[in-house]
Design a protein around this motif. Structure first.
Motif, PDB file in Angstrom:
ATOM      1  N   UNK A  73      66.150  20.385  49.184  1.00  0.00           N
ATOM      2  CA  UNK A  73      65.957  20.093  50.457  1.00  0.00           C
ATOM      3  C   UNK A  73      67.722  20.484  51.313  1.00  0.00           C
ATOM      4  N   UNK A  74      67.880  19.694  50.481  1.00  0.00           N
ATOM      5  CA  UNK A  74      69.527  20.099  50.815  1.00  0.00           C
ATOM      6  C   UNK A  74      70.336  21.476  50.571  1.00  0.00           C
ATOM      7  N   UNK A  75      69.946  22.063  50.179  1.00  0.00           N
ATOM      8  CA  UNK A  75      70.348  23.302  49.684  1.00  0.00           C
ATOM      9  C   UNK A  75      71.058  23.872  50.841  1.00  0.00           C
ATOM     10  N   UNK A  76      72.616  24.669  50.446  1.00  0.00           N
ATOM     11  CA  UNK A  76      72.596  25.477  51.696  1.00  0.00           C
ATOM     12  C   UNK A  76      72.668  26.350  51.771  1.00  0.00           C
ATOM     13  N   UNK A  77      71.893  27.426  50.668  1.00  0.00           N
ATOM     14  CA  UNK A  77      71.358  28.530  50.305  1.00  0.00           C
ATOM     15  C   UNK A  77      70.617  28.842  51.723  1.00  0.00           C
ATOM     16  N   UNK A  78      70.461  30.289  51.135  1.00  0.00           N
ATOM     17  CA  UNK A  78      69.045  30.992  52.483  1.00  0.00           C
ATOM     18  C   UNK A  78      67.598  30.809  52.155  1.00  0.00           C
ATOM     19  N   UNK A  79      66.774  31.210  52.302  1.00  0.00           N
ATOM     20  CA  UNK A  79      65.774  31.091  51.776  1.00  0.00           C
ATOM     21  C   UNK A  79      65.670  32.694  51.032  1.00  0.00           C
ATOM     22  N   UNK A  80      66.598  33.811  51.611  1.00  0.00           N
ATOM     23  CA  UNK A  80      66.491  35.029  50.555  1.00  0.00           C
ATOM     24  C   UNK A  80      67.053  34.616  49.273  1.00  0.00           C
ATOM     25  N   UNK A  81      68.749  33.476  50.061  1.00  0.00           N
ATOM     26  CA  UNK A  81      69.725  33.635  48.870  1.00  0.00           C
ATOM     27  C   UNK A  81      68.701  32.743  48.016  1.00  0.00           C
ATOM     28  N   UNK A  82      67.685  31.760  47.578  1.00  0.00           N
ATOM     29  CA  UNK A  82      67.251  31.250  46.585  1.00  0.00           C
ATOM     30  C   UNK A  82      66.497  32.791  45.658  1.00  0.00           C
ATOM     31  N   UNK A  83      65.639  33.185  47.054  1.00  0.00           N
ATOM     32  CA  UNK A  83      64.350  34.136  46.423  1.00  0.00           C
ATOM     33  C   UNK A  83      65.553  34.994  45.304  1.00  0.00           C
ATOM     34  N   UNK A  84      66.329  35.442  45.664  1.00  0.00           N
ATOM     35  CA  UNK A  84      67.033  35.969  44.894  1.00  0.00           C
ATOM     36  C   UNK A  84      67.758  35.384  43.793  1.00  0.00           C
ATOM     37  N   UNK A  85      68.178  34.041  44.074  1.00  0.00           N
ATOM     38  CA  UNK A  85      68.758  33.121  42.382  1.00  0.00           C
ATOM     39  C   UNK A  85      67.062  33.180  41.690  1.00  0.00           C
ATOM     40  N   UNK A  86      65.614  32.947  42.342  1.00  0.00           N
ATOM     41  CA  UNK A  86      64.442  33.073  41.602  1.00  0.00           C
ATOM     42  C   UNK A  86      64.291  33.801  40.881  1.00  0.00           C
ATOM     43  N   UNK A  87      64.626  35.342  41.500  1.00  0.00           N
ATOM     44  CA  UNK A  87      64.375  36.595  41.133  1.00  0.00           C
ATOM     45  C   UNK A  87      65.382  36.678  39.295  1.00  0.00           C
ATOM     46  N   UNK A  88      66.312  36.439  39.695  1.00  0.00           N
ATOM     47  CA  UNK A  88      67.543  36.612  38.962  1.00  0.00           C
ATOM     48  C   UNK A  88      67.554  35.319  37.457  1.00  0.00           C
ATOM     49  N   UNK A  89      66.615  34.069  38.467  1.00  0.00           N
ATOM     50  CA  UNK A  89      65.656  33.293  36.490  1.00  0.00           C
ATOM     51  C   UNK A  89      64.703  33.735  35.939  1.00  0.00           C
ATOM     52  N   UNK A  90      63.908  34.121  36.756  1.00  0.00           N
ATOM     53  CA  UNK A  90      62.527  35.227  36.003  1.00  0.00           C
ATOM     54  C   UNK A  90      63.222  36.226  35.237  1.00  0.00           C
ATOM     55  N   UNK A  91      63.847  36.877  35.477  1.00  0.00           N
ATOM     56  CA  UNK A  91      64.865  38.201  35.205  1.00  0.00           C
ATOM     57  C   UNK A  91      65.874  37.969  33.589  1.00  0.00           C
ATOM     58  N   UNK A  92      66.311  36.719  33.657  1.00  0.00           N
ATOM     59  CA  UNK A  92      67.147  35.858  32.726  1.00  0.00           C
ATOM     60  C   UNK A  92      66.271  35.701  31.658  1.00  0.00           C
ATOM     61  N   UNK A  93      65.053  35.024  32.069  1.00  0.00           N
ATOM     62  CA  UNK A  93      64.177  34.187  31.076  1.00  0.00           C
ATOM     63  C   UNK A  93      63.595  35.264  30.017  1.00  0.00           C
ATOM     64  N   UNK A  94      63.405  36.593  30.662  1.00  0.00           N
ATOM     65  CA  UNK A  94      62.870  37.227  30.010  1.00  0.00           C
ATOM     66  C   UNK A  94      63.234  38.740  29.059  1.00  0.00           C
ATOM     67  N   UNK A  95      65.116  38.742  29.773  1.00  0.00           N
ATOM     68  CA  UNK A  95      65.697  39.055  28.846  1.00  0.00           C
ATOM     69  C   UNK A  95      65.649  37.910  27.822  1.00  0.00           C
ATOM     70  N   UNK A  96      65.695  36.191  27.889  1.00  0.00           N
ATOM     71  CA  UNK A  96      65.504  35.993  27.037  1.00  0.00           C
ATOM     72  C   UNK A  96      64.850  36.100  25.707  1.00  0.00           C
ATOM     73  N   UNK A  97      63.080  36.543  26.288  1.00  0.00           N
ATOM     74  CA  UNK A  97      62.515  36.094  25.176  1.00  0.00           C
ATOM     75  C   UNK A  97      62.066  37.271  24.659  1.00  0.00           C
ATOM     76  N   UNK A  98      62.947  38.253  26.016  1.00  0.00           N
ATOM     77  CA  UNK A  98      62.947  40.174  24.711  1.00  0.00           C
ATOM     78  C   UNK A  98      64.111  40.299  24.175  1.00  0.00           C
ATOM     79  N   UNK A  99      65.022  39.145  23.821  1.00  0.00           N
ATOM     80  CA  UNK A  99      66.053  39.041  22.780  1.00  0.00           C
ATOM     81  C   UNK A  99      65.247  38.367  21.584  1.00  0.00           C
ATOM     82  N   UNK A 100      64.098  37.370  21.955  1.00  0.00           N
ATOM     83  CA  UNK A 100      63.364  37.457  20.735  1.00  0.00           C
ATOM     84  C   UNK A 100      62.645  37.849  20.209  1.00  0.00           C
TER      85      UNK A 100
END
Length: 111
Positions: A73-100
């Protein structure tokens, strides 16, 4: 019978394993970091292990979940920035799985 070791091949395998391990850990850590930045900190329920050193109680788990919700709740990020961070998180997990998966395919079909 003469046994010889191909030291160059040994060093290549060692280097590839070190690089792959670094890539997997880096992408996983980046994914967790982006997940937290997106306001979705993973809270893990306590597990009961017979030989565990420390087991957190239900009260401590609720306190951790409450702290994670408060931090989100106290995050200084906007909703758009949070959405970009969430997409980046899922992309990182995808790349991790792809490497494995790539490593497994290399082991299975690389002969």
């Amino acid at each position: 019978m003469n046994i010889s070791i191909d030291w160059l091949a040994f060093l290549q395998v060692f280097g590839a394993a070190l690089a792959a391990g670094t890539v997997v850990v880096a992408f996983y850590a980046l994914g967790l970091r982006m997940l937290v930045r997106a306001g979705r900190a993973p809270v893990v329920a306590p597990a009961e292990f017979t030989d565990a050193i420390t087991v957190i109680t239900e009260k401590e788990a609720r306190r951790a979940a409450k702290a994670a919700a408060k931090a989100a709740r106290k995050s200084p990020l906007t909703d758009g920035q949070k959405r970009v961070a969430l997409v980046a998180a899922y992309a990182s997990f995808f790349l991790c799985g792809l490497a494995v998966l790539g490593g497994l395919l290399l082991i299975i079909f690389g002969h």
